[in-house]
Every structure is written in C-alpha cells, then in structure tokens.
Enzyme design. Sequence first.
Site, mmCIF file in Angstrom:
data_model
loop_
_atom_site.group_PDB
_atom_site.id
_atom_site.type_symbol
_atom_site.label_atom_id
_atom_site.label_comp_id
_atom_site.label_asym_id
_atom_site.label_seq_id
_atom_site.Cartn_x
_atom_site.Cartn_y
_atom_site.Cartn_z
ATOM 1 C CG ASP A 71 60.066 86.192 71.148
ATOM 2 O OD1 ASP A 71 59.934 85.097 71.751
ATOM 3 O OD2 ASP A 71 59.764 87.284 71.658
ATOM 4 C CG LEU A 72 60.954 79.779 68.991
ATOM 5 C CD1 LEU A 72 61.550 78.438 69.402
ATOM 6 C CD2 LEU A 72 60.475 79.732 67.547
ATOM 7 C CE LYS A 73 59.087 82.966 76.565
ATOM 8 N NZ LYS A 73 59.496 83.720 77.773
ATOM 9 N N GLY A 136 69.845 69.850 85.315
ATOM 10 C CA GLY A 136 71.095 69.140 85.554
ATOM 11 C C GLY A 136 72.200 69.656 84.662
ATOM 12 C CG HIS A 137 74.849 72.082 84.502
ATOM 13 N ND1 HIS A 137 74.743 72.566 83.215
ATOM 14 C CD2 HIS A 137 74.363 73.053 85.324
ATOM 15 C CE1 HIS A 137 74.217 73.772 83.250
ATOM 16 N NE2 HIS A 137 73.961 74.093 84.514
ATOM 17 C CB ILE A 139 79.178 67.685 87.527
ATOM 18 C CG1 ILE A 139 79.976 67.039 88.660
ATOM 19 C CG2 ILE A 139 78.062 68.591 88.051
ATOM 20 C CD1 ILE A 139 80.748 68.050 89.508
ATOM 21 C CE1 TYR A 141 71.789 66.067 83.355
ATOM 22 C CE2 TYR A 141 73.385 66.696 81.680
ATOM 23 C CZ TYR A 141 72.222 66.949 82.371
ATOM 24 O OH TYR A 141 71.485 68.064 82.088
ATOM 25 C CG ASP A 167 76.874 68.354 78.387
ATOM 26 O OD1 ASP A 167 76.072 67.702 79.076
ATOM 27 O OD2 ASP A 167 77.109 69.564 78.587
#
Length: 346
Positions: A71-73, A136-137, A139, A141, A167
């Site tokens: 857990d990087l928090k 974004g996804h 589609i 990009y 991707d």
Amino acid sequence: MQALKQLKILDFSPLLPGPYATMLMAEMGANVLRVESPTRPDLVKFLEPRIDGASAAYHQLHDKKTTLQLDLKQSRCVGQVKELIRDYDIVVEQFRPGVMARLGLSYEILSEINPEIIYCSITGYGQTGPYRDKAGHDINYLALSGLMDYSRRAGQSPVPLGMQVADVAGGSHHAVMAILAAVIHRQSTGEGQHIDISMTDAAFALNGMSGAAALAGGDQPLAESGWLNGGTFYDYYETSDGRYMAVGSLEPQFQARLLNTLDLEWLADECTDFTQDSQKRVKQALAEVFISQTFDYWCHLFAQTDACVEPVLTFEEAAEHPHMQHRELTRTENGIRQMAMPFRLK
C-alpha cells in the site's frame, strides 16, 4: 530466452501497457517484481475466463513475474520501495503525472538513492503538455492521432478496433525500445534517466507513410483514398458464405498471378492504373468473382498460389493455422494455453 537476465525491474503498472512491456522483458529473462495495491486490484484480473481466481489475460501478462503487495499510501511501504530500489535497474510506472511524486517515489527522489536507475513513465498524454492530466483510453489516443480518420470507409464512421493499438504498439513496444536504449546508454556512461512514454505520441508516430507524405506537402490522407486504406484493390472481398479474403497483390508479379487465377487477365492495364475510376472497376470485378464461391474454395485455391491473397481468419482458426503452429505461437504455461513470444533469440 535469457538475453535480459541481468536486468531487475520494479513494475508499478496496472492494466495493459506497462504490464505488456514488462511481460516482454520477463520473457527475455528479466527479473520483474510487480508491486500491486492490496486495496485497488488490477481490473484485468477480473476478466473472463478466470483460472485459479485470475483471468487468462492476467496470467498471460504476469505469470513470469513475482508479485509483492504494498500500500503505497503507507510510509513504511514507501520506505520498503526505497530499499528495494538500491538493488533494481529499472522502474516502470503508469500513474497519472505527479502521482509518484506525491507518494515520494518520483524519479528525482529514487535517482538520489540509485543514480543508475532507469525510470519509465507510461501515460496517455505524457508528462507535459495541456493534456497531461486528462484521462483517456486506447480509442481516445487513436482518435487524436489522426489514424482513425483515414482508416475507415468513406462516409462511414471509424470502427472500434478489437485490440489496443495505442496501448501495445504505442505504449508497450515503445517503452521496451526506450528502456533498452537507456540500458545501452547506461552501460557506456553509468547514467540512468527518466523515460516519458505517451501513448498518444506513439500512436501519432504510427502514421508513418501517410503522415510523412502529408507533412512534406503532399495530400492529406482521406478515407478510401490511398493504396492501403481501400483506395485501391488492396482490400477485403466477401465470399458467398459471408466470409472474407484479403487481397494485397500490389506488385506486378502478384497482380499477374491474382488475375490469372481469377481469369481476369483483361484487367491487367486497369490494375496498374491507380486512378480512382480504374481502381473502382478492378474492385467491382474482384468483388463479383469472390462472392461467386465459398470461403473454403478460395482458401484452397490461393493456398497453391503465391499472390498475396489470404483468408480473414477467426482467432481460433489463426491459433490452429499450420504456420502459427509451426512457429509455436501458442504454448501451455502452468496448464494454461497462452500466446507465446513472436520472436526468437538464438
């Protein structure tokens, strides 16, 4: 395949682009430790079908990696990463710009601990620019790259692709190339560096031939206007049973074999005339011939003819195709049938 066995990679990336990049490097022998959140599991894990609690896609991407949940928090977990970084060569992360800095794990911080670290950030729009903080996804990009405007039929909408081009061809492959270039640079200088991978930038670069021509003052690429996007007889043709054949017979020798096989020798002059009217006539003639017979008929006929004509296969058919089988493009890993690497190093 152990070409990268000397490399140790710390991978913070979820979903596809970063994991695909580190998968490729793991396949080449790199030691990849994947840092996974215990509170925000990777959504790829929950796709179907699932095997032993994780999706087939998750197994494909991660079976050759080791996973560590952190857990990087939590400051102690950040401290653990800082200890690990002393012994690692490469970091791959896929958070939005600024997230790793807020966690205390930016390139600037980690390079103080290990000046030789190569730190690759993969995002949709890059670390700078007006879109840097946008979501974004794939589609999105591809839409912004200009590719999809001319990769469609005239008067019709672009088609959502069945694979993530930006991707993988953009994010993953460009990330691997950049990381390995940075490794070579480090070998001669001892310096690490921060790599900024934007999937939109990489998708824009895929414009290649059409984009190069337009930037040099040529025509802007339009739908069904070029050699490769339906403006010529280089196209797909329906068979009588609703399947498709792909015709790529652009060169004269392949054109001749195509026309001879289809008894269309009278079209030879039209084939080499790349005006719009001539190409429409050629395409109409080809369409009429292909729809007169079944898919199996054309598969058998063109299996004997080297004319750049091939069937449009389903994925299952492709996986069982004799060429794919000979090239060993599928494998069984831990009892799961998976895709194998598309290259060999000997």
